[in-house]
Design an enzyme around this catalytic site. Structure first.
Site, PDB file in Angstrom:
ATOM      1  N   ASP A 246      28.949  42.751  78.663  1.00  0.00           N
ATOM      2  CA  ASP A 246      28.411  44.043  79.094  1.00  0.00           C
ATOM      3  C   ASP A 246      27.732  44.675  77.889  1.00  0.00           C
ATOM      4  O   ASP A 246      27.415  43.973  76.924  1.00  0.00           O
ATOM      5  CB  ASP A 246      29.518  44.925  79.675  1.00  0.00           C
ATOM      6  CG  ASP A 246      29.003  45.827  80.793  1.00  0.00           C
ATOM      7  OD1 ASP A 246      28.001  46.539  80.550  1.00  0.00           O
ATOM      8  OD2 ASP A 246      29.577  45.829  81.896  1.00  0.00           O
ATOM      9  N   HIS A 269      24.593  43.303  77.710  1.00  0.00           N
ATOM     10  CA  HIS A 269      23.564  44.026  78.460  1.00  0.00           C
ATOM     11  C   HIS A 269      22.717  44.893  77.539  1.00  0.00           C
ATOM     12  O   HIS A 269      22.007  45.786  78.012  1.00  0.00           O
ATOM     13  CB  HIS A 269      24.197  44.888  79.548  1.00  0.00           C
ATOM     14  CG  HIS A 269      24.805  44.107  80.663  1.00  0.00           C
ATOM     15  ND1 HIS A 269      25.505  44.692  81.695  1.00  0.00           N
ATOM     16  CD2 HIS A 269      24.823  42.769  80.917  1.00  0.00           C
ATOM     17  CE1 HIS A 269      25.924  43.756  82.526  1.00  0.00           C
ATOM     18  NE2 HIS A 269      25.523  42.582  82.077  1.00  0.00           N
TER      19      HIS A 269
END
Length: 434
Positions: A246, A269
């Protein structure tokens, strides 16, 4: 932004008895950049106060750590030597003053789905929670390259398959911590986020290694953000390696005066502003950020700003957009991209794929004065030849977004393009919008 170039017995020993065995806090400098007037805790070169050694404990080391912190507060050092420490009691360490935590051991938290909802410190924002939290002033937390905090994440990720609302506290949290350093720790497999820096100022994080690895393809790692910064200012995160699934770093609401530099991120991310504007009636401010010299590999995005769209005029109490605020004075500079899907992603239509609906109810949160500069490297095949997106919900809420010196190649060798919407007066002359 002004940038400058133990039951276990608690044993309290006089410094002379154990000084050779307990490492002093390192003296760390924010380099090469720092917010103006940045003042983290000074490194302690000598142990002038007592040392409180916590013995390894496989049942519950929590009470002993708390007692050691109380005993050695105001000038001492809490020392967790080599060995295994299981914590089964939530630790509220928000009373600290002039104290060091030297962590050489391996820390784990009891794997108990029923225990932590009754113990962990819970926050309304995005249902965040903490196993333990540090607060106070002039605190150094350091692992000297030996300490490990192991979240045993697979236990929690597997539980999510049956119940997606399982509480998953972050591995390390600050709440009301001022003038502090956190360094030299290895962090493994958090249940959720690795770190939450909340309501804190003048925090220097350096020389961290953070790794995620799922052993089950049917229960992959979830929400393993490296650092989430919330209602905090004067923060520097630097010189660290993160492998996760993430955001590598995420600037949550009211993050200001933050520098992120010299990071190596894989599988993430990206370095993300947001998400912001999620809660109707609340005002989110993110200002004065400098992201410098970051290497990003195998990620969905590299540099990312994500804002929720607006909501219909008759909406009330929305948690899916409609919030107020602004993103202002943000710089991403000297960025290396290797096999990432997008190098730049700006979206005011977060969590909606319908551009028409996003245009109909534009975001209330303004994005302005943002610079993306000096990007090099490659993108993945996923969107080839598109290497980024710049999507505003209205030109009225996006101003002065500049993109310069983007030297990124596509796998196909075709000229790179961006998807651009409602960019208004932004400076995009050096890129191709399609």
């Amino acid at each position: 932004m002004n940038l400058l170039a133990l039951v276990t017995l608690v044993i309290a020993f006089p410094a002379l008895n154990v000084a050779d065995d307990v490492p002093s806090a390192p003296t760390i400098t924010a380099y090469p950049k720092a917010p103006g007037n940045f003042k983290p805790a000074p490194g302690h070169q000598t142990h002038e106060g007592k040392v409180c050694q916590v013995e390894p404990n496989l049942v519950d080391a929590g009470p002993s750590i708390l007692a050691a912190a109380q005993e050695c507060n105001n000038g001492g050092t809490v020392f967790l030597p080599s060995g295994d420490f299981v914590i089964a009691t939530a630790l509220d360490l928000t009373f600290l003053s002039n104290i060091d935590f030297a962590i050489w051991g391996n820390i784990r938290f009891k794997q108990d789905l029923e225990l932590w909802p009754t113990q962990a410190f819970q926050y309304a924002f995005q249902t965040a929670s903490m196993f333990w939290r540090f607060g106070g002033e002039n605190v150094n937390i350091y692992g000297d390259g030996k300490g490990v905090i192991d979240g045993a994440g697979q236990f929690w990720w597997s539980a999510m398959v049956q119940n997606s609302s399982v509480m998953r506290p972050c591995l390390l949290g600050t709440d009301g911590l001022h003038h502090a350093t956190i360094s030299g720790l290895t962090m493994l497999n958090p249940p959720g986020w690795f770190n939450l820096i909340a309501n804190s100022t003048d925090i220097l994080v350096s020389d961290m290694t953070m790794l995620v690895g799922s052993a089950s393809p049917d229960a992959p790692a979830k929400n393993t953000d490296g650092w989430d910064i919330y209602r905090s200012s004067n923060v520097v995160i630097q010189d660290s390696r993160i492998v996760n699934t993430d955001d590598c770093v995420s600037f949550k609401p009211n993050s200001t005066q933050v520098v992120v530099q010299n990071l190596d991120c894989t599988g993430s991310h990206g370095i993300s502003v947001g998400s912001l504007g999620q809660y109707q009636g609340e005002t989110d401010l993110v200002e004065d950020l400098y992201i410098y010299n970051v290497s990003m590999t195998n990620a969905t995005d590299v540099a990312r700003i994500k804002v929720w769209p607006g909501v219909p005029p008759d909406a009330s109490g929305s948690t899916s957009g409609g919030g107020l605020g602004r993103v202002r004075n943000v710089t991403y500079e000297h960025i290396q991209s290797e096999n990432n899907d997008h190098v730049i992603s700006v979206s005011q239509c977060y969590y909606t794929k319908n551009q028409t609906m996003c245009d109909m109810y534009p975001a209330k949160l303004v994005i302005e004065d943002v610079l993306f500069k000096d990007f090099k490297g490659t993108t993945s095949t996923k969107y080839d030849p598109r290497i980024g997106e710049l999507t505003c919900s209205s030109p009225d809420v996006c101003h002065d977004i500049s993109v310069h010196d983007i030297n990124v190649t596509t796998p196909s060798g075709n000229p790179p393009i961006f998807n651009c919407n409602n960019m208004g007066d932004s400076d995009l002359a050096e890129i191709t919008c399609a």
